[in-house]
Each structure stands twice: as structure tokens, then as C-alpha cells.
Design a protein around this motif. Structure first.
Motif, PDB file in Angstrom:
ATOM      1  N   UNK A   1       0.806  -1.220   0.000  1.00  0.00           N
ATOM      2  CA  UNK A   1       0.000   0.000   0.000  1.00  0.00           C
ATOM      3  C   UNK A   1       0.838   1.268   0.000  1.00  0.00           C
ATOM      4  N   UNK A   2       1.934   1.253   0.745  1.00  0.00           N
ATOM      5  CA  UNK A   2       2.696   2.483   0.935  1.00  0.00           C
ATOM      6  C   UNK A   2       3.863   2.639  -0.032  1.00  0.00           C
ATOM      7  N   UNK A   3       4.441   1.539  -0.519  1.00  0.00           N
ATOM      8  CA  UNK A   3       5.726   1.633  -1.221  1.00  0.00           C
ATOM      9  C   UNK A   3       5.652   1.294  -2.712  1.00  0.00           C
ATOM     10  N   UNK A   4       4.454   1.177  -3.260  1.00  0.00           N
ATOM     11  CA  UNK A   4       4.357   0.738  -4.650  1.00  0.00           C
ATOM     12  C   UNK A   4       5.001   1.724  -5.620  1.00  0.00           C
ATOM     13  N   UNK A   5       5.147   3.005  -5.217  1.00  0.00           N
ATOM     14  CA  UNK A   5       5.788   3.986  -6.086  1.00  0.00           C
ATOM     15  C   UNK A   5       7.223   4.324  -5.660  1.00  0.00           C
ATOM     16  N   UNK A   6       7.681   3.703  -4.583  1.00  0.00           N
ATOM     17  CA  UNK A   6       9.040   3.990  -4.105  1.00  0.00           C
ATOM     18  C   UNK A   6      10.048   3.374  -5.072  1.00  0.00           C
ATOM     19  N   UNK A   7      11.111   4.095  -5.437  1.00  0.00           N
ATOM     20  CA  UNK A   7      12.075   3.563  -6.416  1.00  0.00           C
ATOM     21  C   UNK A   7      12.771   2.284  -5.974  1.00  0.00           C
ATOM     22  N   UNK A   8      12.810   2.027  -4.657  1.00  0.00           N
ATOM     23  CA  UNK A   8      13.448   0.796  -4.162  1.00  0.00           C
ATOM     24  C   UNK A   8      12.421  -0.220  -3.680  1.00  0.00           C
ATOM     25  N   UNK A   9      11.214  -0.140  -4.204  1.00  0.00           N
ATOM     26  CA  UNK A   9      10.133  -1.028  -3.763  1.00  0.00           C
ATOM     27  C   UNK A   9      10.522  -2.499  -3.858  1.00  0.00           C
ATOM     28  N   UNK A  10      11.068  -2.899  -5.004  1.00  0.00           N
ATOM     29  CA  UNK A  10      11.440  -4.309  -5.195  1.00  0.00           C
ATOM     30  C   UNK A  10      12.528  -4.730  -4.207  1.00  0.00           C
ATOM     31  N   UNK A  11      13.509  -3.854  -3.976  1.00  0.00           N
ATOM     32  CA  UNK A  11      14.570  -4.167  -3.018  1.00  0.00           C
ATOM     33  C   UNK A  11      14.008  -4.341  -1.608  1.00  0.00           C
ATOM     34  N   UNK A  12      13.091  -3.470  -1.217  1.00  0.00           N
ATOM     35  CA  UNK A  12      12.514  -3.545   0.128  1.00  0.00           C
ATOM     36  C   UNK A  12      11.787  -4.870   0.324  1.00  0.00           C
ATOM     37  N   UNK A  13      10.985  -5.266  -0.660  1.00  0.00           N
ATOM     38  CA  UNK A  13      10.301  -6.549  -0.569  1.00  0.00           C
ATOM     39  C   UNK A  13      11.300  -7.700  -0.472  1.00  0.00           C
ATOM     40  N   UNK A  14      12.342  -7.663  -1.277  1.00  0.00           N
ATOM     41  CA  UNK A  14      13.327  -8.734  -1.271  1.00  0.00           C
ATOM     42  C   UNK A  14      14.086  -8.779   0.054  1.00  0.00           C
ATOM     43  N   UNK A  15      14.373  -7.625   0.633  1.00  0.00           N
ATOM     44  CA  UNK A  15      15.064  -7.573   1.926  1.00  0.00           C
ATOM     45  C   UNK A  15      14.218  -8.238   3.003  1.00  0.00           C
TER      46      UNK A  15
END
Length: 420
Positions: free
Chosen positions: A203-217
Motif C-alpha cells: 500500500x505504501x511503497x508501490x511507487x518507491x524507487x526501491x520497492x522491489x529491493x525492500x520486498x526482497x530484503x
């Protein structure tokens, strides 16, 4: 973590009677807390209040040295209600409302009351790592949301530990699953907490440039930490409870610390902060492993110390002596156990092997007496000082662009003094 077979919660003093008398606002809980044996403070079980205030009195003292940390703690308090209120926006909320209400109860009961090491450092250090143009009000808010996501996952692992260890208390109050009406339903609650974390990220990070990295972390955090949990079962049989003392070595203790604590608390916090600041570089963080390892080893060994010796300055350890020494009773591989077995004589070794992992308090006391004979408390103090001096020397050598202040803050959070 070896008692998950067919259990019902033990009764917890007069808790049931107290529950009907209390306000539901979570921020009132800690103000009424008293030291416990297992007769405990007023405890909210059903969430009704939407107050934005959450208790941080237990955590604030460790951040008094740093105005930035205090501001980060305050900011997390301010956005707590909004972030956790996202539960009510789940599309299925009305259909499964009782389940999601209990999820909110579980979060309110477990998440806000820790030291918030991860959340506070993410919020504070985001501003150290990010380009000034990236430090917008929106991104500052996202750092707070990310901090709460990290804290939910931290509580998730603590709750799993409590279930597997059959723990009665955590942070001076009954564990969630020991509360009346919860029991092993808590397994569902912890699973929902994990999934809710990823719902918040979506909900909050779908537009964040590091969204994929955050999910993977976060996925990597869950994978590595669960491997760490699994390491425990290489040292003790979960059914027969027979301990393999040959595995109680410094090498295995280091491995246990790496997967259960160092990755989840220190590596992961720095990874999430870097991703939040849009400067995530896994190779750069890996270069910092020796420093993060030393901080993490000290953090875990201090937890082992606190399990044995009451620290009068530590609010969360104000429990009766009979509750101390849980690690001995449950057969955990600790700094003290591996150290004792590496230096003891044959008589002392036999006492440890005959009594370690036994439930009765007299067995724990027999092991503690051997620890006293070996002066493990003194040896631990030497180990702690040696670790601090090593960090004091090595942190200034870091030259890959990560600010030294980050590691100084981490070190202060563990040692309560700065390596400057």
C-alpha cells in the motif's frame, strides 16, 4: 523452542478478572505495570481505542543521549494509529472482522512495547543516508511506516519463539498466546502479522524507487531468520529433549548468532535504511560484515547474560529469580554454556550435562553454581570490554561511504556507551 506439542495456556494469576476492569487504550498499559511473578498488570485484550499515542516509556531511556533518536521515537508514536489502522481497510474486513480485530489486538499488545531498535534507527538514519532532495515529508513518513513494518516482523519472531519455548512472560507481561482465549490461535495471529506487513509494503511503497529491493530484503530476512530458528534443533532433539553437548561450541554459537540476531537486527536494519534512502548496495553492506558481526555477537551474548543475572537498571528483566535462567531450563546454546564447556573440568562438565535442559529450578541452580565457580560473569565482562575496544578501533576505518555515526549508534544501543 522445543515444546510446541499439544498445549493449552497455563492460567496467569488473576489476569482474567483484571481484564474486565481496564481501559482498552494501549497507551495506558505500561503506566499500570508492576513487577510480576505471574500475577500481572492490567492488559487490554480487545482493541477499541484509536488513540495515536502508544507507550514508549520503556524504550525512550536508551535514546536519551540522542535528540534525533528521541524525535524518531516520537514520530513513530504519531503515525502508529494510521499505520495499524490499515487493518480496517483490508477488503475482507467486514467478512472476517473478528479475525482482523484480534490481529489488531495482537499488534497493539506486542509491537509497541519493545526497544524499537530497528524502527527508530531506520527513521533516524534515513536522513543520514538519503540525498537531501530525497528527504521529503512523504519519504520521512514512509521511513516511519517502514520502521513499523520492521517492528511487526520483530514481534512476529518473538511471538513464534514464545510459542515454541512455552514462555510465560515477555517484557514483564504474559506472552500473547498465554492470555485467556488466545492459546495456539496465536499461530494464526503471527501468520497474519507477517502477511499484514507485506500488505503495508504494497500500500505504501508501490511507487518507491526501491520497492522491489525492500520486498526482497524482507523476504530474505524471513528466510535467514527462520534458518536460524532451525539451527536450535541441531543442538537438541525437540521430542526427546536430549542435548548434543558436542555441538555446544564457539563456532556453532557464532553461527546461531549470525542467523538469529545479526542478520535480522543489524544487517537488515542497515539494508532497509539504505533502501528507504534509495542507496541500497548489497556489496557495500557485505563489506561491513565484520563490524556488524561483532556488534551482533555482543547483543546476543548480553541477552544470554540478562537471562542469568538480573540487571537492576533493566525494566524488562524485573522478574522473580525463579523465572531467570530460562535458557538453562530449555537447553539453549548460549555464550555461557559454550564457554563453560570449553574450560570446565570433568566434575563440572558432569554437573552441566546432568542438569542442563531440566525443568526443575534445582537443576538450573546446579548449573549456575558451576558458572560461578568458573567466574563466567567476570569472563563475560572481559569479553564485553574487548568487543567494545575492537569496535572503537575498527569503526573509524570504515571508508565505503556509510557514515560512522550509524555504527556508533548501533554500538551505543548495545553497550550504552559510544565508541568515540
Amino acid at each position: 523452542m522445543f515444546k510446541l506439542a499439544q498445549r493449552l495456556p497455563k492460567s496467569v494469576g488473576s489476569l482474567g478478572n483484571q481484564l474486565s476492569k481496564v481501559s482498552n487504550a494501549p497507551n495506558q498499559l505500561m503506566s499500570q505495570m508492576v513487577p510480576v511473578t505471574f500475577q500481572v498488570m492490567n492488559t487490554p485484550i480487545r482493541h477499541k481505542s484509536k488513540s495515536s499515542a502508544v507507550p514508549s516509556s520503556l524504550s525512550k531511556s536508551m535514546y536519551e543521549h540522542n535528540e534525533e533518536m528521541k524525535d524518531a521515537m516520537k514520530y513513530m508514536d504519531e503515525i502508529y494509529s494510521e499505520v495499524m489502522g490499515q487493518i480496517e481497510k483490508v477488503p475482507q474486513y467486514e467478512e472476517v472482522k473478528p479475525i482482523l480485530v484480534r490481529l489488531r489486538d495482537a499488534i497493539d499488545y506486542t509491537v509497541p512495547y519493545g526497544k524499537r531498535f530497528k524502527g527508530v534507527h531506520i527513521v533516524s538514519h534515513f536522513k543520514l543516508l538519503a540525498d537531501p532532495k530525497f528527504i521529503t515529508p512523504e519519504n520521512v513518513k514512509l521511513s516511519g511506516v517502514l520502521g513499523w513494518c520492521a517492528e511487526i516482523i520483530q514481534a512476529y519472531f518473538c511471538m513464534l519463539d514464545d510459542i515454541m519455548d512455552d514462555s510465560d512472560t515477555r517484557r514483564g507481561k504474559p506472552t500473547w498466546y498465554k492470555l485467556p482465549g488466545i492459546g495456539l490461535n496465536a499461530v494464526t495471529d503471527v501468520c497474519l502479522m507477517e502477511m499484514f506487513t507485506f500488505e503495508l509494503l504494497k500500500r505504501y511503497f508501490f511507487q518507491h524507487p526501491s520497492c522491489a529491493d525492500i520486498h526482497e530484503i524482507f523476504r530474505n530476512l524471513l528466510f535467514l531468520t527462520h534458518m536460524g530458528q532451525g539451527c536450535d534443533f541441531t543442538f537438541i532433539d525437540p521430542v526427546t529433549r536430549k542435548i548434543n553437548f558436542k555441538e555446544f561450541t564457539e563456532e556453532n554459537y557464532t553461527k546461531l548468532c549470525r542467523y538469529k540476531i545479526i542478520f535480522s537486527t543489524f544487517h537488515n536494519t542497515l539494508e532497509l535504511t539504505s533502501a528507504m534512502a534509495n542507496v541500497y548496495d548489497p556489496k557495500k553492506i557485505q563489506e561491513l560484515d565484520p563490524v556488524l558481526m561483532r556488534i551482533g555477537m555482543m547483543h546476543q551474548s548480553q541477552n544470554d547474560f540478562k537471562d542469568l543475572y538480573r540487571d537492576q537498571g533493566e525494566v524488562l528483566k524485573q522478574v522473580e529469580k525463579s523465572v531467570l535462567g530460562t535458557d538453562i531450563r530449555t537447553g539453549q546454546l548460549t555464550w555461557f554454556a559454550q564457554k563453560a564447556l570449553s574450560i570446565c573440568n570433568d566434575r563440572q562438565r558432569k554437573i552441566i550435562m546432568d542438569n542442563y535442559g531440566k525443568e526443575d529450578t534445582k537443576h538450573s541452580e546446579a548449573v549456575r553454581e558451576v558458572y560461578e565457580e568458573l567466574d563466567l560473569k567476570g569472563k563475560f565482562m572481559e569479553f564485553e570490554e574487548e568487543s567494545f575496544q575492537w569496535l572503537k578501533k575498527e569503526i573509524p576505518k570504515i571508508n565505503n561511504g556509510v557514515p560512522h555515526k550509524i555504527f556508533q549508534d548501533y554500538t551505543y544501543g548495545v553497550f550504552k556507551r559510544r565508541p568515540e
